[in-house]
Design a protein around this motif. Structure first.
Motif: not given
Length: 298
Positions: A30-37, A278-290
């Protein structure tokens, strides 16, 4: 014409003999993204076989683009001979009474059947706590299936990071991992041993099936085959070895996301799956996840 048909027949016969796993494993990536990384989360199977390599191109691309790698343990600690010695020391029995009394008649009888079958040397297990016996039995069972910890996905990328000169770190110190096991109360330790005995007593087919689901990138199958059952039958164990560690790792992962470099994180697959993963926990914190999986899109 006849010669062409013979060649075609030979080619078809050759293709029929190629094992179904000749293609690379479908990655749990999975790729978890914010605005620059981006943070790439890769689900590992800690023991694999040579046939599990090479890996899918998208996994190699995530490694190539990563500025740093993160594992459950720092690679230097994971490779240290002192780690095994510390674990053995922590696992030695100090409590009064016998292992037989700790386990009770049913669990003791199940363990004795494994000893009689040659899974452990006679008398060896009585020196150690149940959690360590469970780990040893699990490793031995996977090894009998032809799987090797030296070929596990995390070890593979630890070597690759060192060869490429990429910095690597751990999500927790080895002392925390040892304390997690050694700090289990007796009920949790009995649960852990019972879960491993359940796995071994179901025969090679279940271990093969779990390995096959990992190769197939079957996130739902692994979730249902491991986590759902553990949640139901061994809730305290599940909370200790999965939920609590995921929660402790989240701030570390977010600190990596706050940087500008892409990061490849390689952890046991269970830590990525389901609502506690961790995938769903990070998604719940507002990060883009695919999910990154070319074979899944076919």
């Amino acid at each position: 014409m006849r010669r062409t048909l013979l060649r075609l027949s030979a080619l078809l016969l050759l293709l029929a003999c190629v094992p179904a796993w000749a293609a690379p494993p479908v990655p749990l990536l999975w790729k978890v993204s914010d605005h620059d990384s981006a943070l790439y989360l890769l689900g590992s199977f800690h023991m694999l076989a040579r046939d599990d390599y090479p890996l899918a191109p998208e996994v190699e691309e995530a490694f190539a683009g990563a500025g740093t790698l993160v594992f459950e343990l720092d690679p230097e600690e994971a490779a240290s001979p002192a780690l095994a010695m510390r674990m053995v020391q922590a696992a030695r029995r100090t409590r009064p009474g016998s292992l037989r009394e700790d386990l009770g008649p049913e669990l003791w009888a199940r363990l004795e059947r494994q000893v009689a079958a040659g899974a452990l040397p006679a008398g060896w297990s009585e020196q150690f706590e149940p959690w360590f016996i469970a780990l040893t039995l699990q490793l031995a069972g996977l090894a009998r299936q032809g799987l090797d910890p030296g070929l596990g996905l995390d070890r593979h990328f630890m070597r690759a990071a060192a060869a490429a000169g990429k910095p690597a770190s751990g999500l927790e110190p080895a002392s925390a991992q040892i304390a997690l096991m050694a700090g289990m109360d007796l009920d949790e330790q009995r649960q852990m041993l019972a879960e491993v005995l359940d796995l071994l007593e179901s025969g090679p087919a279940r271990l093969d099936r779990l390995h096959g689901m990992w190769r197939a990138g079957d996130a739902q199958g692994l979730w249902e085959g491991i986590a759902v059952r553990m949640q139901r039958d061994y809730p305290a164990l599940y909370a200790r070895i999965n939920v609590a560690r995921n929660d402790a790792w989240l701030p570390v992962l977010e600190r990596h996301l706050a940087g500008r470099d892409d990061v490849l994180v390689v952890v046991g697959s269970l830590h990525l799956l389901g609502p506690d993963g961790l995938v769903e926990k990070l998604r719940a914190r507002g990060y883009r996840v695919e999910r990154i999986c070319r074979a899944c899109a076919r």
